[in-house]
Motif scaffolding. Sequence first.
Motif, PDB file in Angstrom:
ATOM      1  N   ILE A   1       0.873  -1.186   0.000  1.00  0.00           N
ATOM      2  CA  ILE A   1       0.000   0.000   0.000  1.00  0.00           C
ATOM      3  C   ILE A   1       0.902   1.226   0.000  1.00  0.00           C
ATOM      4  CG2 ILE A   1      -1.852   1.229   1.205  1.00  0.00           C
ATOM      5  CD1 ILE A   1      -2.552  -1.439   2.561  1.00  0.00           C
ATOM      6  N   LYS A   2       0.635   2.140  -0.944  1.00  0.00           N
ATOM      7  CA  LYS A   2       1.476   3.340  -1.059  1.00  0.00           C
ATOM      8  C   LYS A   2       0.623   4.590  -0.958  1.00  0.00           C
ATOM      9  CE  LYS A   2       4.992   1.105  -3.842  1.00  0.00           C
ATOM     10  NZ  LYS A   2       5.766   1.042  -5.079  1.00  0.00           N
ATOM     11  N   PHE A   3       0.985   5.440  -0.031  1.00  0.00           N
ATOM     12  CA  PHE A   3       0.351   6.759   0.065  1.00  0.00           C
ATOM     13  C   PHE A   3       0.796   7.568  -1.151  1.00  0.00           C
ATOM     14  CE2 PHE A   3       1.016  11.189   1.571  1.00  0.00           C
ATOM     15  CZ  PHE A   3      -0.314  11.549   1.636  1.00  0.00           C
ATOM     16  N   ASP A   4      -0.102   8.376  -1.708  1.00  0.00           N
ATOM     17  CA  ASP A   4       0.176   9.032  -2.994  1.00  0.00           C
ATOM     18  C   ASP A   4       1.293  10.083  -2.955  1.00  0.00           C
ATOM     19  OD1 ASP A   4      -0.169   9.639  -5.688  1.00  0.00           O
ATOM     20  OD2 ASP A   4      -1.587  11.238  -5.235  1.00  0.00           O
ATOM     21  N   GLY A   5       1.449  10.794  -1.832  1.00  0.00           N
ATOM     22  CA  GLY A   5       2.370  11.954  -1.836  1.00  0.00           C
ATOM     23  C   GLY A   5       3.747  11.633  -1.292  1.00  0.00           C
ATOM     24  N   LEU A   6       4.611  12.665  -1.233  1.00  0.00           N
ATOM     25  CA  LEU A   6       5.950  12.494  -0.647  1.00  0.00           C
ATOM     26  C   LEU A   6       5.782  12.272   0.850  1.00  0.00           C
ATOM     27  CD1 LEU A   6       8.053  15.307  -2.391  1.00  0.00           C
ATOM     28  CD2 LEU A   6       8.089  12.853  -2.852  1.00  0.00           C
ATOM     29  N   ALA A   7       6.496  11.286   1.394  1.00  0.00           N
ATOM     30  CA  ALA A   7       6.293  10.955   2.806  1.00  0.00           C
ATOM     31  C   ALA A   7       7.605  10.555   3.480  1.00  0.00           C
ATOM     32  CB  ALA A   7       5.270   9.835   2.932  1.00  0.00           C
ATOM     33  N   ALA A   8       8.715  11.103   2.972  1.00  0.00           N
ATOM     34  CA  ALA A   8      10.048  10.877   3.554  1.00  0.00           C
ATOM     35  C   ALA A   8      10.304   9.388   3.831  1.00  0.00           C
ATOM     36  CB  ALA A   8      10.210  11.700   4.828  1.00  0.00           C
TER      37      ALA A   8
ATOM     38  N   GLU B   1      -5.971   2.692   8.098  1.00  0.00           N
ATOM     39  CA  GLU B   1      -6.532   3.534   9.180  1.00  0.00           C
ATOM     40  C   GLU B   1      -5.619   4.723   9.454  1.00  0.00           C
ATOM     41  OE1 GLU B   1      -7.148   0.778  12.393  1.00  0.00           O
ATOM     42  OE2 GLU B   1      -8.831  -0.136  11.317  1.00  0.00           O
ATOM     43  N   ASP B   2      -4.302   4.458   9.433  1.00  0.00           N
ATOM     44  CA  ASP B   2      -3.335   5.549   9.626  1.00  0.00           C
ATOM     45  C   ASP B   2      -3.567   6.664   8.608  1.00  0.00           C
ATOM     46  OD1 ASP B   2      -2.032   4.526  11.774  1.00  0.00           O
ATOM     47  OD2 ASP B   2      -0.227   3.876  10.695  1.00  0.00           O
ATOM     48  N   ILE B   3      -3.809   6.259   7.368  1.00  0.00           N
ATOM     49  CA  ILE B   3      -3.965   7.260   6.297  1.00  0.00           C
ATOM     50  C   ILE B   3      -5.342   7.912   6.351  1.00  0.00           C
ATOM     51  CG2 ILE B   3      -4.093   7.589   3.775  1.00  0.00           C
ATOM     52  CD1 ILE B   3      -2.027   5.304   3.532  1.00  0.00           C
ATOM     53  N   PHE B   4      -6.403   7.064   6.378  1.00  0.00           N
ATOM     54  CA  PHE B   4      -7.757   7.607   6.202  1.00  0.00           C
ATOM     55  C   PHE B   4      -8.362   8.143   7.494  1.00  0.00           C
ATOM     56  CE2 PHE B   4      -7.370   4.925   2.416  1.00  0.00           C
ATOM     57  CZ  PHE B   4      -7.817   5.812   1.441  1.00  0.00           C
TER      58      PHE B   4
ATOM     59  N   ASN C   1      -4.932  10.244   9.615  1.00  0.00           N
ATOM     60  CA  ASN C   1      -4.323  11.250   8.744  1.00  0.00           C
ATOM     61  C   ASN C   1      -2.865  11.520   9.126  1.00  0.00           C
ATOM     62  OD1 ASN C   1      -4.126  13.068   6.665  1.00  0.00           O
ATOM     63  ND2 ASN C   1      -5.169  14.743   7.738  1.00  0.00           N
ATOM     64  N   ILE C   2      -2.072  10.445   9.255  1.00  0.00           N
ATOM     65  CA  ILE C   2      -0.687  10.612   9.735  1.00  0.00           C
ATOM     66  C   ILE C   2       0.183  11.412   8.772  1.00  0.00           C
ATOM     67  CG2 ILE C   2      -0.626   8.538  11.251  1.00  0.00           C
ATOM     68  CD1 ILE C   2       1.087   7.238   8.952  1.00  0.00           C
ATOM     69  N   PHE C   3      -0.238  11.511   7.516  1.00  0.00           N
ATOM     70  CA  PHE C   3       0.574  12.303   6.584  1.00  0.00           C
ATOM     71  C   PHE C   3       0.059  13.741   6.472  1.00  0.00           C
ATOM     72  CE2 PHE C   3       1.102   7.858   5.066  1.00  0.00           C
ATOM     73  CZ  PHE C   3       2.439   7.728   5.426  1.00  0.00           C
ATOM     74  N   SER C   4      -0.879  14.098   7.370  1.00  0.00           N
ATOM     75  CA  SER C   4      -1.449  15.456   7.419  1.00  0.00           C
ATOM     76  C   SER C   4      -1.722  15.986   6.013  1.00  0.00           C
ATOM     77  CB  SER C   4      -0.487  16.417   8.117  1.00  0.00           C
ATOM     78  OG  SER C   4      -0.066  15.894   9.328  1.00  0.00           O
ATOM     79  N   SER C   5      -2.512  15.224   5.272  1.00  0.00           N
ATOM     80  CA  SER C   5      -2.738  15.612   3.883  1.00  0.00           C
ATOM     81  C   SER C   5      -4.217  15.546   3.546  1.00  0.00           C
ATOM     82  CB  SER C   5      -1.955  14.638   2.997  1.00  0.00           C
ATOM     83  OG  SER C   5      -2.325  14.794   1.666  1.00  0.00           O
ATOM     84  N   LYS C   6      -4.641  16.485   2.689  1.00  0.00           N
ATOM     85  CA  LYS C   6      -6.032  16.441   2.211  1.00  0.00           C
ATOM     86  C   LYS C   6      -6.162  15.323   1.181  1.00  0.00           C
ATOM     87  CE  LYS C   6      -7.312  21.230   2.567  1.00  0.00           C
ATOM     88  NZ  LYS C   6      -6.888  22.387   1.800  1.00  0.00           N
ATOM     89  N   ASN C   7      -5.064  15.107   0.443  1.00  0.00           N
ATOM     90  CA  ASN C   7      -5.024  14.039  -0.552  1.00  0.00           C
ATOM     91  C   ASN C   7      -4.905  12.703   0.172  1.00  0.00           C
ATOM     92  OD1 ASN C   7      -4.199  12.107  -2.429  1.00  0.00           O
ATOM     93  ND2 ASN C   7      -2.196  13.048  -2.789  1.00  0.00           N
ATOM     94  N   LYS C   8      -5.921  11.853   0.035  1.00  0.00           N
ATOM     95  CA  LYS C   8      -5.850  10.560   0.723  1.00  0.00           C
ATOM     96  C   LYS C   8      -5.871   9.415  -0.284  1.00  0.00           C
ATOM     97  CE  LYS C   8      -7.183  11.809   5.296  1.00  0.00           C
ATOM     98  NZ  LYS C   8      -7.770  13.137   5.154  1.00  0.00           N
TER      99      LYS C   8
END
Length: 419
Positions: A142-149, A167-170, A173-180
Motif C-alpha cells: 500500500i502506497k500513500f500518494d504523496g511524498l512521505a520521507a 486507518e493511519d492514512i484515512f 491522517n498521519i501524513f497530514s494531507s487532504k489528498n488521501k
Amino acid sequence: MKILVVGSGGREHAICWKIASEVKSATLYAVPGNAGIGEIANLVDIPPDNLQEIASFAKREKIDFTIVGPELPLADGIVDIFKKKKLKIFGPSQKASTLEASKVWAKEFMAENNIPTGKFCVTDDFINAKKIIEKSAFPIVIKFDGLAAGKGVSIAQDYKGAMFFLEDIFEKNIFSSKNKRVVIEEFLSGEELSYFVVAGGDSFISLAPARDYKRVYDGDKGPNTGGMGCYSPVPMCSQELEKFIEKKIVIPTIRGLQKRNIEYVGIIYFGLMITDRGPEVLEYNVRFGDPETEVILPRMASGLLEILQAAVEGELRRQTIVWKKEAAVDVVIASGGYPGSYITGVPITGLDSIKPDVTIFHAGTKKKNDTIVTSGGRVLNVVGVGKTLKEARAKAYEKVDTIFFKDMFYRKDIAAVEE
Ligand code: AMP
Ligand code: GLY
C-alpha cells in the motif's frame, strides 16, 4: 566557477567531493550542508525550504551552476524559481518532479507507456480500499500518494497489517494531507536494483547501477530506512540486463515524458525489482539516490560537472562516461533508534587518519565549537574502494571499527555477496 549544492546528506557531500576533486578552480557552496561538506564548501545558512531566499543568494553571489540533491525542493519548484531568475540549475521542473511526488501519477504513466510494473489499483475511499484488501492475496503493498520521507509505503503481510496502515492514512491522517489517495499494488519479489540516468531532453546517459539496503537490520529485517548501505558494481546486473532496462524501461519513460510535453532535465532514478518476469519498476525518483551516490561517484573516472552541465545545455549526446574498474562499498552508521526517534548532539570520534581508498561522507553531522556531533538519523557513510567488492567491503568495515559515538549502529552484512 561558483557551484551551489542544495542539501545536507551524504549524497550532497559526495557531489561536492567529486566536483572539488575534478574542478580545481571551483568554489563550492552548500545550503545548508553538514560538517563534512563544510571542509570543502562554504556553508550557507538559509533554511532549505526557503527557495526564494536560496535563489536570491545564488543571484547575488553570481553562482554559475546549482545542483539539487533532495526531492522536496524539486517538488516545490526550485528549478522553476531559478530559471525565472535566469540561473543555471540541474534538476527537473516542478511538473516533471511529479514522477516522484505522486505515486498514482507514476503508476498511471507506467501503465500508459507499457513500462513493466506490478499490477495495481488506485482509490481515495476507505471503504473501497477495504474491499480491495478483502479480495487481495498477501503480502500486498500500500502506497500513500504523496511524498512521505520514506514512510509512505507499507508491505502488509496480512489483512490486519493492511487495515492498520489504511486507518493511519484515512482515519488518523498521519501524513497530514487532504489528498488521501493510495495505490494498492502487487507485491513483487526478487532482487532490488537502483538504476540511474542523467536525462537532458530527448537524450540520456546511464550511470553505474547500485544496490541499496533499505531495511534497518541485518538480513533485511526491520522497518524501511533511507538506506543503510550500498555497493556498486552489482554482479547480478549483466550488460545484457542493462541493455534490457534501457530498452524496456528507460527509453519508454523518456518518450512517455515527451508525449506528455514534459521536458525532463535531471536524474531519473529507477527503483527496480528484478523479478522472475524480468525487471519491473517499483518507483521513480527525480534525484540522485542516497546512499547510491556515495558508491557511484567514487567509481566515476569522467567529470560529473561536465555531464550535468551538458544535460542542462541539451548537449548530452556528445558525452560518454568512463567508469573505474574498482568496486565501492558504503556502510552507513546511524544513531540508535533510527528510523524511529533518536537523540542528536552526540560527539563523534575516530573520523581522522583516513587511509587511501576510504572516504567518509557525512550525513547527519554538524560542528559544535571544535567537535563534530550527530545531527540526524543517518550520520556517516564510510566508503571503501577496492579491486573487488570483498576488498572494498573489508576497507569500509576496517574504518567503521575505529569510529565511535554513543548508541551508534550499522549493518554488518553490506555487500556480503558472491562476485
Ligand atoms: P518505493 O518508495 O515505492 O520505492 O517503496 C520503498 C520500498 O518498498 C522499495 O524500495 C521496496 O523495497 C519496497 N516496495 C515498494 N513497492 C514494492 C512492491 N510492489 N513489491 C515489493 N516491494 C516493494
Ligand atoms: N536510497 C534510496 C533513496 O535514495 O531513495
